[in-house]
Every structure is written in C-alpha cells, then in structure tokens.
Write an enzyme that holds these catalytic residues in place. Structure first.
Site, PDB file in Angstrom:
ATOM      1  CB  SER A  27      -0.965   0.007   1.190  1.00 30.55           C
ATOM      2  OG  SER A  27      -2.051  -0.845   0.945  1.00 30.55           O
ATOM      3  CE  LYS A  30      -4.710   1.837  -0.823  1.00 30.96           C
ATOM      4  NZ  LYS A  30      -4.083   0.590  -0.356  1.00 30.96           N
ATOM      5  CB  SER A  87      -4.608   1.637   3.661  1.00 30.30           C
ATOM      6  OG  SER A  87      -3.760   1.157   2.643  1.00 30.30           O
ATOM      7  CE  LYS A 189      -1.601   4.048   2.581  1.00 26.98           C
ATOM      8  NZ  LYS A 189      -1.601   2.816   3.403  1.00 26.98           N
TER       9      LYS A 189
END
Length: 373
Positions: A27, A30, A87, A189
């Site tokens: 992720s 992203k 997320s 993140k």
C-alpha cells in the site's frame, strides 16, 4: 529488510541498507495515487468538493476499504483522506478512475510520474498496491516520492499527519502507529502484503529538521515500527556532512527479483489482527475450502486451491483459522480479502471441478456464531 534515512531538507542520504533492491510496495503504492490526486487538484482537473460516483470496479475492491457502494458518492477530499488514513482500496481506485478514466490508464500515469521524479526502479500496475508480481519499487524510490510530496505540495502535505476520519457516523483511526508512538512523526504511509512484509514510509520533524525514513520487509508491524524509530533516532543524532550522497544520485542496484518476505506457511497462519489495518477482523469476502484435523492439511488445501483457481483469484490472502468443536480443534482453510464477484466465481469454478467451496460475506466471515466457525 531494506531501509533508508534521508535529510528532507538537503536530500542527502544519512544511512541505507539495500535501498536500491527491488521490493513489492504494497500500500505504499497509494503515495503515488495521492501525488497524482494532489497534482489534479493543483491543475484544476478535480476539486476537493467534487462528488465522485462509485463505480462497480471501485466497490468490488477487497479490504482494506471504506465499503463504498456502487452508485453512491464520496467527495474528492473524503477519498484522499480515506486513502491516507485507512488505506482504502475502493477510494484509491475511484480517484484513479476519475483522473485517468480507468485504473489501468492511471497506473501508466503513475509509472511515468515515477520516472519523471527519478524513481528509476519503480513500476506501478494498480492504484492500490494489491498483489501484482510486476509492481515493484525500492526504498530509495519511495524516499524520493515522499520528499516530492513534501516539496511539491507543502500546503497539502499536513494531511499525512491525520490520525482519524469521520465516515458513516463512525470515527476511523489511522493504521500508521508511528504517528502516535514517535515524537515529531507527521506521516506518511504503511503497507503490507505477504510478499512485501510490513512496509512503512515515515517522516518526523524535530527542532526544525525533518527526516524521511523507509523500511521495507518487516516481519511484523512491531518490528517495522521499532526499526523505523531506531533509524530516525540515529538520523537525528547524525549531522549531515558534504560527503553524504544525494538521494537521486544513488546508482541502481542489481536485477534480483523482489523477495517474498513472508512464506506461504507464515502468512497463512497470521492472526486476523496482523492483516493490514489490524482491526481484528478478517477482511472482505472469503472462500472456505473445508476444515481439517491437521493444520498442515489445511494449509496444503489452500495452496492447491489457489493454484487451481489462478484464473479467477487475482486477489486475497490465505488464512488458516483454528476452530474448536465439541472439545476438539480443527483448522479452517480460507482465502480472505476478496470482492463478492471474485469469491462467488471462485466457488463456481471449484464446485464445477468437483471440489468443496463456500463463499462467505463479511458479516458471516466475522460472526463468532457462524457455522463455519
């Protein structure tokens, strides 16, 4: 693990380990989705208050997600925050579709932007980071992207420090534990898949100095966060010297394939709270292939089923769940984190081939009183 610590002000590398080795981003992908969303906002292509109509593709994304329903709407601002804080795969796909028309076209935009920024070893195939063998990056490239988010969008960057969002009448908290656990942390993140392990791009500001850290391939969220804290502590105690290399000047590494950080056996027995998000719930729809007295048999059943269903199972994670029935233990063999259509298609194919398969919706999957339990 691979890692890097960079002085955000100068762009110099303070320390690194295998920072140019190919890795699956999970992720962390992203971050580029958000970069392109910020770009679209700056150009006027989209606006923060614009209502995005949820497409079938976005609604069908597996966990982690908001649970957006086809035909409903969400604003651009809400979608961006959902991607950062939770997320949310459905929100990420929706942003990509709005900006580029399709997720595939958006992935091409993502890769082109990566090259423009100097991320020479990164390739994107989707907007979410869901498993794809061809979707790769490096710790160096992720540090470049993090720094670009800070320098190119200084007024928008503070959203990465968000610790919660309001959605559906609930307060949803961030998956980034570094924000509350490390003094001065303000982004960015987390990411997890079985192949990548536990990843994190972090940043912290202390006494006017900002550092960027990247950790790829932790074997648990605790190991990942602990390593990030150690690296940032060391970085803040290390003055930047003229001899330190510049981030974008680091040469590419070798051409080794991206590692699979967690084996099938390790990942199939991860507790549900270890799946990205750590909510203690099993994600998405699931398919169950039976329950077995022997744990190894359950694991082998999942492995064989996934091979047989490669044509229809593009997502999902194996899960071996211990059940207790009348004083004895059995092991349920599942694949979790699927969309509804994917789960039902998998069972149709398995049943057509003479095998046992049952599709479980999220409520049944997580009900302690469900028969499969």
């Amino acid at each position: 693990m691979a890692s890097i610590v960079v002085d955000a002000g100068t762009g110099q590398v303070i320390q690194q380990v295998d920072a140019t080795r190919i890795w699956h981003p999970a992720s962390l992908t992203k971050l580029m989705t958000i970069y392109l969303a910020f770009t679209a906002l700056e150009s006027g292509q989209i606006s923060v208050d614009e209502a995005l109509l949820v497409s079938p593709t976005a609604a069908a994304q597996p966990e982690t997600k908001l649970g957006l329903r086809e035909g409903k709407t969400i604003t651009v601002a809400q979608a961006i925050k959902a991607v950062i804080v939770r997320s949310a795969n459905d929100a990420a796909v929706l942003l990509g579709e709005r900006i580029a028309g399709t997720e595939d076209a958006f992935a091409i935009m993502m890769t082109l932007k990566a090259r423009e920024l100097g991320m020479t070893r990164t390739v994107f195939h989707n907007a979410t980071g869901l498993p794809d063998d061809g979707q790769v990056t490096t710790a160096r490239d992720m540090a470049i992207l993090a720094r670009a988010l800070m320098t190119d969008f200084p007024e928008r960057y503070p959203i990465f420090a968000s610790t919660s969002l309001q959605w559906g009448g609930r307060t949803l908290t961030t998956y980034n534990g570094l924000l509350s656990a490390y003094q001065g942390a303000d982004g960015l993140k987390t990411g997890f898949t079985c192949a990548s392990g536990y990843n994190l791009v972090g940043s912290a500001l202390r006494e006017g100095r900002r550092l960027i850290g990247v950790v790829l391939g932790g074997r648990s969220s605790g190991e990942r966060n602990g390593e990030m804290a150690r690296l940032l502590d060391s970085g803040f105690h290390t003055p930047v010297l003229p001899s330190f290399p510049e981030l974008t000047a680091m040469p590419d590494g070798d051409n080794q394939d991206a590692p699979r950080q967690l084996s099938s056996a390790e990942c199939s027995t991860l507790p549900s709270a270890s799946l990205e998000g750590g909510t203690g719930k099993l994600p998405g729809w699931a398919v169950i292939f039976g329950a077995f007295a022997d744990q190894a048999k359950a694991r082998n059943t999942v492995d064989q089923a996934r091979k047989a269903l490669q044509a229809v199972l593009k997502h999902g994670q194996p899960a071996i769940i211990r059940r207790q029935q009348e004083g004895t233990y059995r092991w349920a063999a599942l694949v979790v984190g699927l969309g509804q259509d994917e789960a039902k298609a998998a069972c149709r194919k398995m049943q057509a081939d003479g095998g046992y398969c049952l599709a479980l919706n999220p409520d049944v999957l997580n009900s302690p009183s469900a028969l499969w339990r």
